[in-house]
Motif scaffolding. Structure first.
Motif, mmCIF file in Angstrom:
data_model
loop_
_atom_site.group_PDB
_atom_site.id
_atom_site.type_symbol
_atom_site.label_atom_id
_atom_site.label_comp_id
_atom_site.label_asym_id
_atom_site.label_seq_id
_atom_site.Cartn_x
_atom_site.Cartn_y
_atom_site.Cartn_z
ATOM 1 N N UNK A 117 80.096 -30.106 29.777
ATOM 2 C CA UNK A 117 81.628 -29.512 29.007
ATOM 3 C C UNK A 117 80.192 -28.398 27.335
ATOM 4 N N UNK A 118 79.944 -29.557 26.912
ATOM 5 C CA UNK A 118 78.867 -29.109 25.533
ATOM 6 C C UNK A 118 77.889 -28.287 25.997
ATOM 7 N N UNK A 119 77.074 -27.590 26.972
ATOM 8 C CA UNK A 119 76.239 -26.935 27.753
ATOM 9 C C UNK A 119 77.151 -25.950 27.671
ATOM 10 N N UNK A 120 78.003 -25.888 29.066
ATOM 11 C CA UNK A 120 78.656 -24.396 29.619
ATOM 12 C C UNK A 120 79.314 -24.223 27.638
ATOM 13 N N UNK A 121 80.325 -24.427 27.125
ATOM 14 C CA UNK A 121 80.283 -23.894 25.534
ATOM 15 C C UNK A 121 79.075 -23.782 24.746
ATOM 16 N N UNK A 122 78.054 -23.404 24.953
ATOM 17 C CA UNK A 122 77.403 -23.128 24.432
ATOM 18 C C UNK A 122 76.911 -21.829 24.674
ATOM 19 N N UNK A 123 76.841 -21.775 26.280
ATOM 20 C CA UNK A 123 76.276 -20.617 26.657
ATOM 21 C C UNK A 123 77.524 -19.301 26.985
ATOM 22 N N UNK A 124 79.137 -20.162 26.920
ATOM 23 C CA UNK A 124 80.082 -18.902 25.986
ATOM 24 C C UNK A 124 80.037 -18.494 25.150
ATOM 25 N N UNK A 125 79.734 -19.625 24.393
ATOM 26 C CA UNK A 125 79.654 -19.365 22.846
ATOM 27 C C UNK A 125 78.366 -18.204 22.781
ATOM 28 N N UNK A 126 77.139 -18.359 23.589
ATOM 29 C CA UNK A 126 76.302 -17.271 23.132
ATOM 30 C C UNK A 126 75.966 -15.860 23.523
#
Length: 295
Positions: free
Chosen positions: A78-87
């Motif tokens: 979930x954190x990894x996907x959030x980082x991708x989405x945020x960037x």
């Protein structure tokens, strides 16, 4: 309606519209607990978006994949996907989506026991959501910060914040989703158990009487260094404070039971079981069922 939109988009070959329709269809799939279908739709939506360079849909798909991983208890994913989405959202200027990404990122981080980082993410989501005038973001951020307060042992403040967020939801007519209610139910039950019904209800009523503006200002005010350190110490000391229900579920989990079997045994939904398991993992500082079983 989304299914009809998807059919039309495919008939006319509009991949951007197809991407949005698939992503929109993932939300009810998640709410109904069909996580496999939600994942299939999101992966297809992300592929369609990337094929035509539709960055808004791609950001949204990544965000929803992060939410889905969070619901499944896959907090690192979930954190990894959030980082991708945020960037991607920040690079392309999809500012409307950034607060939601930050808030869900904060919840996944809290579920991993990193309350300091979670607080930072949730405060940023709260500030940006308010700056855009989005009271749904304000409510969800306040609830996330209440969850953090519960995690660091500040039970009364947690209940007060939950009460303020509930009043804001009533004011705006935007209730929690089914999955959100299922996620927060164990925290509220544990807080009621810890404080006692009378103290819990007094704190809840107090929270409902506090304006969301005042609560937001308090949450955004920088804490004193000593105060923050004390909060984190209390949070670490309370990490293994499992409730009675969580101990029941942990015993069944350790016996190798699936979420479905645990739900049938305890007469609760699979979504509620998944939420309890996520809370157990958070309290034990682990990230897998095997680690919880070992404990």
């Amino acid at each position: 309606w989304h299914e009809q939109a998807l059919t039309i988009a495919q008939e006319v070959g509009d991949q951007a519209a197809e991407a949005f329709s698939l992503i929109n269809l993932s939300a009810p799939a998640m709410e109904f607990g069909d996580y496999d279908l939600a994942f299939t739709r999101l992966e297809a939506g992300l592929a369609a978006a990337r094929a035509v360079g539709e960055t808004e849909a791609a950001s949204l798909a990544l965000h929803n994949l992060g939410c889905l991983a969070w619901l499944r208890g896959e907090f690192h994913t979930s954190q990894q996907r959030a980082e991708e989405a945020l960037a991607l959202a920040q690079a392309e200027g999809w500012d409307w989506l950034v607060p939601s990404i930050l808030i869900n990122y904060g919840l996944a981080t809290a579920d991993l026991g990193d309350f300091e980082r979670a607080t930072s993410l949730l405060r940023e989501g709260l500030a940006l959501g308010h700056a855009r005038g989005n009271l749904w973001d304000v409510a969800t951020a306040l609830e996330g910060l209440a969850r953090v307060r519960a995690g660091i042992g500040r039970a009364r403040q947690a209940v007060t914040l939950f009460g303020t967020a509930a009043a804001l939801r009533d004011e705006t007519g935007i209730p929690q989703s089914h999955t959100d209610r299922a996620y927060y139910e164990p925290f509220l039950s544990a807080l009621r158990e810890d404080l006692g019904t009378d103290t819990f209800m007094a704190a809840w009523s107090e929270g409902r009487s506090i304006s969301w503006q005042a609560a937001m200002a308090e949450m955004l005010a920088p804490p004193e260094p000593d105060q923050l350190a004390n909060q984190m110490v209390r949070g670490q000391a309370a990490t293994h404070g499992l409730t009675r229900r969580e101990r029941e579920i942990l015993s069944l989990l350790a016996a190798g039971e699936s979420n479905r079997a645990i739900g049938e045994h305890l007469f609760i939904s699979q979504t509620t079981v998944a939420t309890h398991v996520a809370n157990i993992l958070s309290k034990l500082g682990g990230d897998s069922r095997s680690k919880a079983t070992a404990y």
